[in-house]
Design a protein around this motif. Structure first.
Motif, PDB file in Angstrom:
ATOM      1  N   THR A  12      33.065  58.906  32.902  1.00 45.41           N
ATOM      2  CA  THR A  12      32.436  60.087  33.505  1.00 45.41           C
ATOM      3  C   THR A  12      32.846  60.232  34.965  1.00 45.41           C
ATOM      4  O   THR A  12      33.140  61.337  35.447  1.00 45.41           O
ATOM      5  N   ALA A  13      32.854  59.117  35.698  1.00 42.53           N
ATOM      6  CA  ALA A  13      33.253  59.166  37.098  1.00 42.53           C
ATOM      7  C   ALA A  13      34.689  59.644  37.244  1.00 42.53           C
ATOM      8  O   ALA A  13      35.001  60.501  38.091  1.00 42.53           O
ATOM      9  N   HIS A  14      35.600  59.106  36.417  1.00 43.98           N
ATOM     10  CA  HIS A  14      36.993  59.543  36.478  1.00 43.98           C
ATOM     11  C   HIS A  14      37.126  61.023  36.120  1.00 43.98           C
ATOM     12  O   HIS A  14      37.969  61.722  36.689  1.00 43.98           O
ATOM     13  N   LYS A  15      36.291  61.494  35.173  1.00 39.29           N
ATOM     14  CA  LYS A  15      36.363  62.908  34.778  1.00 39.29           C
ATOM     15  C   LYS A  15      36.080  63.817  35.962  1.00 39.29           C
ATOM     16  O   LYS A  15      36.817  64.784  36.227  1.00 39.29           O
ATOM     17  N   TRP A  16      35.001  63.529  36.729  1.00 39.45           N
ATOM     18  CA  TRP A  16      34.643  64.406  37.840  1.00 39.45           C
ATOM     19  C   TRP A  16      35.621  64.280  38.998  1.00 39.45           C
ATOM     20  O   TRP A  16      35.929  65.264  39.673  1.00 39.45           O
ATOM     21  N   VAL A  17      36.142  63.077  39.217  1.00 42.86           N
ATOM     22  CA  VAL A  17      37.163  62.929  40.264  1.00 42.86           C
ATOM     23  C   VAL A  17      38.423  63.703  39.882  1.00 42.86           C
ATOM     24  O   VAL A  17      39.041  64.372  40.728  1.00 42.86           O
ATOM     25  N   ARG A  18      38.798  63.632  38.610  1.00 39.68           N
ATOM     26  CA  ARG A  18      39.978  64.358  38.149  1.00 39.68           C
ATOM     27  C   ARG A  18      39.777  65.870  38.273  1.00 39.68           C
ATOM     28  O   ARG A  18      40.687  66.603  38.702  1.00 39.68           O
ATOM     29  N   ARG A  19      38.609  66.352  37.911  1.00 41.21           N
ATOM     30  CA  ARG A  19      38.347  67.787  38.039  1.00 41.21           C
ATOM     31  C   ARG A  19      38.403  68.224  39.501  1.00 41.21           C
ATOM     32  O   ARG A  19      38.915  69.304  39.822  1.00 41.21           O
ATOM     33  N   TRP A  20      37.858  67.390  40.371  1.00 36.62           N
ATOM     34  CA  TRP A  20      37.875  67.763  41.794  1.00 36.62           C
ATOM     35  C   TRP A  20      39.313  67.827  42.316  1.00 36.62           C
ATOM     36  O   TRP A  20      39.661  68.726  43.095  1.00 36.62           O
ATOM     37  N   ARG A  21      40.171  66.897  41.898  1.00 36.54           N
ATOM     38  CA  ARG A  21      41.552  66.879  42.388  1.00 36.54           C
ATOM     39  C   ARG A  21      42.363  68.060  41.870  1.00 36.54           C
ATOM     40  O   ARG A  21      43.264  68.542  42.562  1.00 36.54           O
ATOM     41  N   THR A  22      42.041  68.541  40.671  1.00 32.37           N
ATOM     42  CA  THR A  22      42.813  69.644  40.095  1.00 32.37           C
ATOM     43  C   THR A  22      42.226  71.022  40.433  1.00 32.37           C
ATOM     44  O   THR A  22      42.986  71.991  40.566  1.00 32.37           O
ATOM     45  N   GLU A  23      40.898  71.108  40.569  1.00 31.07           N
ATOM     46  CA  GLU A  23      40.264  72.413  40.758  1.00 31.07           C
ATOM     47  C   GLU A  23      39.549  72.563  42.094  1.00 31.07           C
ATOM     48  O   GLU A  23      39.129  73.671  42.447  1.00 31.07           O
ATOM     49  N   GLY A  24      39.358  71.475  42.821  1.00 36.24           N
ATOM     50  CA  GLY A  24      38.641  71.565  44.082  1.00 36.24           C
ATOM     51  C   GLY A  24      37.137  71.615  43.878  1.00 36.24           C
ATOM     52  O   GLY A  24      36.600  71.121  42.881  1.00 36.24           O
ATOM     53  N   GLU A  25      36.435  72.241  44.820  1.00 39.07           N
ATOM     54  CA  GLU A  25      34.964  72.310  44.778  1.00 39.07           C
ATOM     55  C   GLU A  25      34.461  72.986  43.507  1.00 39.07           C
ATOM     56  O   GLU A  25      33.426  72.621  42.955  1.00 39.07           O
TER      57      GLU A  25
END
Length: 327
Positions: free
Chosen positions: A39-52
């Motif tokens: 779950t942590a990696h999922k949200w970090v990955r989303r932040w890196r690809t899509e930003g806020e």
């Protein structure tokens, strides 16, 4: 949409990203926040690809719906709804669809309730609201039967009611059987729903003009400058003198199309509220008693009564909010 037991909200996801950006391992941050590493990696990955934007919840709607009802069949459902005013239970057997599917189609196209349709044409009613108080004020008259002194037949029964009616006629030394009607003149602001009403003896042009002048003073006292007045095609409103009175005050006069009271719907709905919450709220023993109760109703309506079209706020709140916005 985050549920009440969710470990991470948007704020928590942002905190997770900030800790990871500071150089700490994802696994350690996940353990501190009580979530899995995946779950942590999922949200970090989303932040890196899509930003806020990636930290917010996404829609759960699937990208494709292969078994969705065809557009042609949905059009037939909508046509039956508009032309024959049928419900899901009757449309379903005609087209070979479950009633639940028909209901979803009608809701999707804004046809879920017959009250949302114009009865003659079957088209969805287009509702509007002016952006500022005073841009448009709806004006109308509601005719209401007078009450004899001592109460009418609804309160005391037929026999006593007729007796009271005759007694009131004798007191007024009139040969006509009581009393006739009262005319409730009302003005409602389109944006705020702020309302002003008076009980008057007739609906002649001079009476309507005098009422409007007092109503306009009421709106001005609340900081509202009226720009346009919308009325039906009653005789008093068709008179040149009424229009000239408005024009002299810099107010445009607009009349609805004949036999289209929906256009003046805000004051028409207010008239219904008048009947439910004032005129027929309780038995009155005289016409004067009912008239005196109007002031209390108007104060409650304008200052305390929650209005569904105003997000549960009374009209005076919308007036105050608009005053703060445009000053």
């Amino acid at each position: 949409m985050s549920h009440r037991n969710a470990r991470l909200t948007v704020f928590g996801r942002r905190l997770l990203v900030e800790r990871v950006r500071s150089g700490r391992p994802v696994a350690h941050v996940a353990a501190e926040m009580g979530i899995s590493r995946a779950t942590a990696h999922k949200w970090v990955r989303r932040w890196r690809t899509e930003g806020e934007v990636g930290l917010h919840d996404r829609s759960s709607r699937p990208r494709t719906t292969p078994h969705r009802t065809s557009a042609a069949l949905e059009a037939q459902v909508c046509d039956l709804r508009r032309s024959r005013k049928l419900g899901p239970a009757r449309i379903g057997p005609i087209l070979g669809l479950p009633a639940s599917t028909v209901h979803r189609i009608l809701t999707r196209h804004g046809l879920g309730r017959l009250a949302w349709l114009d009865r003659p044409t079957g088209t969805p009613i287009r509702r509007y609201e002016r952006a500022r108080p005073g841009e448009l004020v709806h004006v109308d008259i509601k005719k209401l039967g007078n009450i004899p002194d001592g109460g009418g037949w609804r309160v005391v029964g037929r026999t006593a009611g007729d007796r009271n009616r005759q007694a009131t006629t004798d007191q007024r030394k009139s040969s006509t059987p009581v009393i006739g009607y009262s005319y409730i003149h009302s003005a409602v602001d389109d944006h705020s729903r702020l309302a002003y009403s008076e009980v008057l003896p007739d609906e002649r042009q001079h009476t309507a003009i005098a009422f409007w002048q007092r109503a306009n003073a009421f709106f001005q006292a609340h900081g509202i400058t009226v720009q346009r007045v919308l009325t039906d095609n009653g005789a008093c409103y068709r008179s040149k003198l009424f229009t000239q009175t408005l024009t002299a005050a810099g107010i445009a006069h607009k009349k609805i199309r004949p036999y289209r009271p929906q256009t003046n719907g805000k004051v028409e709905r207010f008239n219904r509220t008048l009947l439910d919450e004032w005129a027929y709220l309780r038995p009155y023993t005289s016409n004067n008693e009912r008239t005196e109760a109007l002031a209390d109703f108007l104060h409650t309506y304008n200052h305390h009564r929650c209005h569904t079209a105003l997000d549960g706020q009374p009209p005076i709140s919308r007036v105050n909010n608009a005053a703060g916005q445009y000053t």
